[in-house]
Motif scaffolding. Sequence first.
Motif, PDB file in Angstrom:
ATOM      1  N   ALA A  33       0.838  -1.199   0.000  1.00 15.78           N
ATOM      2  CA  ALA A  33       0.000   0.000   0.000  1.00 15.78           C
ATOM      3  C   ALA A  33       0.866   1.239   0.000  1.00 15.78           C
ATOM      4  O   ALA A  33       1.956   1.256   0.555  1.00 15.78           O
ATOM      5  N   GLN A  34       0.366   2.278  -0.654  1.00 15.81           N
ATOM      6  CA  GLN A  34       1.037   3.562  -0.631  1.00 15.81           C
ATOM      7  C   GLN A  34       0.150   4.548   0.102  1.00 15.81           C
ATOM      8  O   GLN A  34      -1.061   4.364   0.221  1.00 15.81           O
ATOM      9  N   SER A  35       0.758   5.600   0.597  1.00 17.26           N
ATOM     10  CA  SER A  35      -0.017   6.634   1.248  1.00 17.26           C
ATOM     11  C   SER A  35       0.626   7.979   0.969  1.00 17.26           C
ATOM     12  O   SER A  35       1.593   8.076   0.206  1.00 17.26           O
ATOM     13  N   SER A  36       0.096   9.024   1.602  1.00 15.95           N
ATOM     14  CA  SER A  36       0.546  10.388   1.320  1.00 15.95           C
ATOM     15  C   SER A  36       1.766  10.764   2.148  1.00 15.95           C
ATOM     16  O   SER A  36       1.783  11.791   2.842  1.00 15.95           O
ATOM     17  N   VAL A  37       2.803   9.938   2.071  1.00 15.09           N
ATOM     18  CA  VAL A  37       4.070  10.219   2.740  1.00 15.09           C
ATOM     19  C   VAL A  37       5.190   9.990   1.738  1.00 15.09           C
ATOM     20  O   VAL A  37       5.234   8.946   1.076  1.00 15.09           O
ATOM     21  N   ALA A  67       7.495   7.460   9.184  1.00 18.44           N
ATOM     22  CA  ALA A  67       8.166   8.752   9.062  1.00 18.44           C
ATOM     23  C   ALA A  67       8.307   9.412  10.429  1.00 18.44           C
ATOM     24  O   ALA A  67       9.349  10.008  10.737  1.00 18.44           O
ATOM     25  N   TYR A  68       7.276   9.306  11.253  1.00 19.79           N
ATOM     26  CA  TYR A  68       7.331   9.916  12.592  1.00 19.79           C
ATOM     27  C   TYR A  68       8.462   9.301  13.418  1.00 19.79           C
ATOM     28  O   TYR A  68       9.220  10.019  14.081  1.00 19.79           O
ATOM     29  N   GLN A  69       8.564   7.994  13.399  1.00 19.33           N
ATOM     30  CA  GLN A  69       9.599   7.325  14.187  1.00 19.33           C
ATOM     31  C   GLN A  69      10.997   7.710  13.719  1.00 19.33           C
ATOM     32  O   GLN A  69      11.941   7.803  14.519  1.00 19.33           O
ATOM     33  N   ALA A  70      11.150   7.934  12.399  1.00 13.43           N
ATOM     34  CA  ALA A  70      12.464   8.269  11.859  1.00 13.43           C
ATOM     35  C   ALA A  70      12.837   9.725  12.079  1.00 13.43           C
ATOM     36  O   ALA A  70      14.013  10.092  11.996  1.00 13.43           O
ATOM     37  N   ALA A  71      11.842  10.573  12.380  1.00 14.17           N
ATOM     38  CA  ALA A  71      12.073  12.016  12.430  1.00 14.17           C
ATOM     39  C   ALA A  71      12.587  12.481  13.786  1.00 14.17           C
ATOM     40  O   ALA A  71      12.168  11.993  14.837  1.00 14.17           O
TER      41      ALA A  71
END
Length: 296
Positions: free
Chosen positions: A28-32, A65-69
């Motif tokens: 799945a893809q999303s808006s990130v 993305a949150y975890q990596a940021a």
Amino acid sequence: IAPERLTPKYMLKIPPLLLVLIPTALLAQSSVWKVSKGEQSLYIGGTCHVLRSTDYPLPVEFDHAYQAADTLIFEIDPAAAQDPAFAMQLLAQASYTDGRTLKSVLSPEAYAALTEQGKQSGLPIEMLNSLKPGMVMMMLTMQELAKAGVTEEGVDMHYHARGVKDGKPVLSLETAEFQIDLLTSMGEGIENELVLYGLEDLGKMKTLFNELIGAWRSGDLAKIEALFIADMVDYPELYSKLLADRNHRWIPQIKGYLESPEIEFVLVGAAHAASADGLLAILKDEGYDIEQLTAQ
């Protein structure tokens, strides 16, 4: 509240817009999206500012993305938007103080249509007459969204709360004062068009929001553009003020973040990611690599 959501067509992006969650595919893809050049990178997440309870949990790519940021970047600091002073200043600037009213500003056709919609939405015109059309359309839109079950805080507030709890620094692309001015001056000079065009979509709010969530969850930039931008370009001043100019103004800031060793997660209304004037297209044209995140 993101400006691009203040008229029904452009709600993605209010404080933002499938009756059920789209089934998750194996891939799945999303808006990130991950934006990188060399060893430096950051993430851009296209958001919906308001959601329904059934829209949770959010796509897992956002969590990745949150975890990596190291740092979170928002259009405006959500804490400032939640300050009662923000709402008071917004209402003050969204009210006429020079003797004008909706009735004196709008054409008889637009005023009559707005009066009728106010009755249907439970907001009598007498309550609205001292407010500027942009504010009125925002209030009507939120009323109709609430009827469709859109009552939850969106992606931005969700990750801001997590970021505060986890001690992650929070930055913003714009000031509260800038957004208040943007919202309260929206539609100046084209008040009738803003009202009549916006009212067309209020009756389709549930369907439009369903389509928005579907496009957002799958990161379908073409669909997002069709929903939010294709018609907006017929009003060049509005399009430039709400989307194109702001995107181009943000690019130097985003490029500055890409020069730091930290990893940032930039969360903006999903409409800002789409079209030739979108953040992703501009960055790609400037030589940055763009990768849409895919959850295995």
